[in-house]
Design a protein around this motif. Structure first.
Motif, PDB file in Angstrom:
ATOM      1  N   GLN A  43       5.960  27.589 -70.088  1.00 43.37           N
ATOM      2  CA  GLN A  43       4.934  26.545 -69.880  1.00 43.37           C
ATOM      3  C   GLN A  43       4.777  26.216 -68.116  1.00 43.37           C
ATOM      4  N   LEU A  44       6.023  26.420 -67.131  1.00 36.88           N
ATOM      5  CA  LEU A  44       4.846  26.023 -65.460  1.00 36.88           C
ATOM      6  C   LEU A  44       3.649  26.660 -65.552  1.00 36.88           C
ATOM      7  N   PHE A  45       3.444  28.139 -66.458  1.00 38.02           N
ATOM      8  CA  PHE A  45       2.736  29.202 -66.257  1.00 38.02           C
ATOM      9  C   PHE A  45       1.317  28.529 -66.711  1.00 38.02           C
ATOM     10  N   LEU A  46       1.644  27.919 -68.191  1.00 38.94           N
ATOM     11  CA  LEU A  46       0.735  27.253 -68.721  1.00 38.94           C
ATOM     12  C   LEU A  46      -0.155  26.083 -67.844  1.00 38.94           C
ATOM     13  N   GLU A  47       0.947  25.441 -66.798  1.00 39.06           N
ATOM     14  CA  GLU A  47       0.666  24.562 -66.428  1.00 39.06           C
ATOM     15  C   GLU A  47      -0.237  24.214 -64.864  1.00 39.06           C
ATOM     16  N   TYR A  48      -0.731  26.166 -65.150  1.00 38.84           N
ATOM     17  CA  TYR A  48      -1.243  26.158 -63.487  1.00 38.84           C
ATOM     18  C   TYR A  48      -2.664  26.175 -63.848  1.00 38.84           C
ATOM     19  N   PHE A  49      -2.959  26.531 -65.105  1.00 40.18           N
ATOM     20  CA  PHE A  49      -4.103  26.341 -66.106  1.00 40.18           C
ATOM     21  C   PHE A  49      -4.388  25.031 -66.847  1.00 40.18           C
ATOM     22  N   SER A  50      -3.651  23.942 -66.722  1.00 40.61           N
ATOM     23  CA  SER A  50      -3.631  23.104 -67.686  1.00 40.61           C
ATOM     24  C   SER A  50      -3.450  21.711 -67.169  1.00 40.61           C
ATOM     25  N   GLY A  51      -3.740  22.071 -65.203  1.00 40.21           N
ATOM     26  CA  GLY A  51      -3.497  21.098 -64.221  1.00 40.21           C
ATOM     27  C   GLY A  51      -2.006  19.880 -64.970  1.00 40.21           C
ATOM     28  N   GLY A  52      -1.705  20.403 -65.606  1.00 37.84           N
ATOM     29  CA  GLY A  52      -0.649  19.277 -65.891  1.00 37.84           C
ATOM     30  C   GLY A  52      -1.255  18.164 -66.860  1.00 37.84           C
ATOM     31  N   LEU A  90      12.661  29.632 -81.060  1.00 38.13           N
ATOM     32  CA  LEU A  90      12.240  27.570 -81.509  1.00 38.13           C
ATOM     33  C   LEU A  90      13.792  28.060 -79.745  1.00 38.13           C
ATOM     34  N   ALA A  91      14.556  29.095 -79.292  1.00 35.89           N
ATOM     35  CA  ALA A  91      14.369  28.700 -77.845  1.00 35.89           C
ATOM     36  C   ALA A  91      13.573  28.887 -77.061  1.00 35.89           C
ATOM     37  N   VAL A  92      12.410  29.322 -76.867  1.00 33.84           N
ATOM     38  CA  VAL A  92      11.692  29.415 -76.213  1.00 33.84           C
ATOM     39  C   VAL A  92      10.369  27.892 -76.188  1.00 33.84           C
ATOM     40  N   VAL A  93      10.765  27.275 -77.365  1.00 35.51           N
ATOM     41  CA  VAL A  93      10.205  25.842 -77.253  1.00 35.51           C
ATOM     42  C   VAL A  93      11.153  25.250 -76.740  1.00 35.51           C
ATOM     43  N   VAL A  94      12.844  25.179 -76.445  1.00 32.95           N
ATOM     44  CA  VAL A  94      13.284  24.377 -76.339  1.00 32.95           C
ATOM     45  C   VAL A  94      12.707  24.028 -74.139  1.00 32.95           C
ATOM     46  N   GLY A  95      12.900  25.374 -74.180  1.00 36.71           N
ATOM     47  CA  GLY A  95      12.348  25.729 -72.687  1.00 36.71           C
ATOM     48  C   GLY A  95      11.478  25.178 -72.371  1.00 36.71           C
ATOM     49  N   MET A  96      10.793  25.245 -73.103  1.00 38.68           N
ATOM     50  CA  MET A  96       9.071  24.339 -72.632  1.00 38.68           C
ATOM     51  C   MET A  96       9.137  23.208 -72.641  1.00 38.68           C
ATOM     52  N   PHE A  97      10.058  22.462 -73.565  1.00 35.58           N
ATOM     53  CA  PHE A  97      10.241  21.343 -73.919  1.00 35.58           C
ATOM     54  C   PHE A  97      11.660  20.659 -72.761  1.00 35.58           C
ATOM     55  N   LEU A  98      11.887  21.668 -72.391  1.00 28.80           N
ATOM     56  CA  LEU A  98      12.596  21.036 -71.039  1.00 28.80           C
ATOM     57  C   LEU A  98      11.796  21.139 -69.938  1.00 28.80           C
ATOM     58  N   HIS A  99      11.230  21.634 -69.430  1.00 25.92           N
ATOM     59  CA  HIS A  99       9.876  21.988 -68.255  1.00 25.92           C
ATOM     60  C   HIS A  99       9.589  20.496 -68.753  1.00 25.92           C
ATOM     61  N   ILE A 100       8.745  20.283 -69.939  1.00 26.64           N
ATOM     62  CA  ILE A 100       8.180  18.686 -69.297  1.00 26.64           C
ATOM     63  C   ILE A 100       8.517  17.871 -69.490  1.00 26.64           C
ATOM     64  N   THR A 134      -1.146   3.221 -71.242  1.00 25.04           N
ATOM     65  CA  THR A 134      -0.266   3.846 -72.940  1.00 25.04           C
ATOM     66  C   THR A 134      -0.141   4.770 -72.377  1.00 25.04           C
ATOM     67  N   ILE A 135      -0.698   5.908 -71.610  1.00 18.98           N
ATOM     68  CA  ILE A 135      -0.427   7.182 -71.379  1.00 18.98           C
ATOM     69  C   ILE A 135       0.762   7.698 -71.044  1.00 18.98           C
ATOM     70  N   LYS A 136       1.497   6.544 -70.217  1.00 20.44           N
ATOM     71  CA  LYS A 136       2.571   6.688 -69.120  1.00 20.44           C
ATOM     72  C   LYS A 136       3.482   6.236 -70.057  1.00 20.44           C
ATOM     73  N   LEU A 137       3.239   5.074 -70.899  1.00 23.41           N
ATOM     74  CA  LEU A 137       5.035   4.452 -71.397  1.00 23.41           C
ATOM     75  C   LEU A 137       4.756   5.982 -72.674  1.00 23.41           C
ATOM     76  N   PHE A 138       3.940   6.222 -73.462  1.00 21.29           N
ATOM     77  CA  PHE A 138       3.753   7.282 -73.998  1.00 21.29           C
ATOM     78  C   PHE A 138       4.780   8.219 -73.444  1.00 21.29           C
ATOM     79  N   LEU A 139       4.586   8.808 -73.030  1.00 19.10           N
ATOM     80  CA  LEU A 139       5.096  10.008 -71.879  1.00 19.10           C
ATOM     81  C   LEU A 139       6.459   9.944 -71.790  1.00 19.10           C
ATOM     82  N   SER A 140       6.684   8.426 -71.432  1.00 17.68           N
ATOM     83  CA  SER A 140       8.331   7.983 -70.578  1.00 17.68           C
ATOM     84  C   SER A 140       8.838   8.380 -72.632  1.00 17.68           C
TER      85      SER A 140
END
Length: 249
Positions: A74-83, A206-216, A31-37
């Motif tokens: 987002q790359l930095f945040l995921e260092y702490f969130s573990g992805g 918004l540009a910062v958020v778009v960059g975060m969206f692109l990474h995710i 379910t997680i993978k389907l929602f994520l995709s």
């Protein structure tokens, strides 16, 4: 409109939590993978066909640095969130709260909530007629809100799964999930009442958020699956997200 947005943001998180409670363990990962995709396809599409062209139409120079900044944040945040934003769940026994993970997710949620404001000082420019973020002029839908909500559901599923797997009592896990659910609304309220005082252009956020969206979204899309059968289902789910973004554009 603010109240409606807040309700959608909060309910999407609780919806993810309820999925964990009511689905069997074997179904949660799929379910997680389907929602994520699905959400990954939607986020990537709205970034490329909607937000990036709009931002560059008003800021020809320099705005790309903020998109890159969002990607790196987002790359930095995921260092702490573990992805966990793209489905990685690493439980620790003992019921100890992983504060780095929670703070990382909360900060991400707070930042992406800021551009949702519709009543900041630059509203007339930020939501310019015919190509604003409220495409609800003809569909009743807010594409940015949709993107955030669609991604919050799998993140909430992953977070609730992580909390319960780490030994949290269900009542305590719901409290943590509730705290997480209010972070994006807090960001939106800050955009409403804090930014007019600070004087920062909301397009920059918004540009910062778009960059975060692109990474995710790119991480979701390019991460490998465990078997080829699910790769096909993942592709269909991703394409469905892309098609939805086109329909609401």
């Amino acid at each position: 409109m603010d109240l409606i947005n807040i309700l959608f943001l909060i309910l999407s998180v609780f919806f993810g939590g309820f999925i964990v409670v009511f689905l069997k363990n074997k179904s949660q990962d799929k379910t997680i993978k389907l929602f994520l995709s699905f959400s990954g396809g939607f986020l990537l599409s709205i970034a490329f066909i909607h937000f990036i062209p709009e931002i560059y139409s008003k800021h020809e120079f320099g705005i790309g640095y903020y998109i890159l900044l969002g990607f790196l944040i987002q790359l930095f945040l995921e260092y702490f969130s573990g992805g966990i934003e793209h489905g990685h769940i690493h439980a620790k026994a003992g019921g100890a709260m992983q504060w780095g993970l929670f703070i990382s997710l909360s900060l991400h949620s707070f930042i992406e909530g800021i551009p949702l404001t519709a009543e900041a000082s630059d509203t007339a420019e930020f939501f310019h007629q015919g190509h604003g973020h409220y495409h609800g002029a003809h569909t009743g839908l807010n594409t940015l809100l949709m993107g955030i909500v669609l991604h919050k559901i799998p993140v909430a599923i992953a977070l609730m799964t992580l909390l319960l797997s780490s030994g949290f009592k269900q009542s305590k896990a719901w409290v943590v999930l509730a705290a997480f659910s209010i972070m994006a609304p807090l960001g939106m309220l800050f955009g409403n009442y804090g930014f007019p005082e600070i004087g920062i252009d909301l397009d920059i956020i918004l540009a910062v958020v778009v960059g975060m969206f692109l990474h995710i979204s790119t991480t979701i899309i390019f991460e490998s699956s465990e078997n080829h059968k699910f790769n096909f289902v993942k592709l269909i789910s991703l394409i469905a997200g892309v098609l939805l973004s086109i329909l609401v554009h």
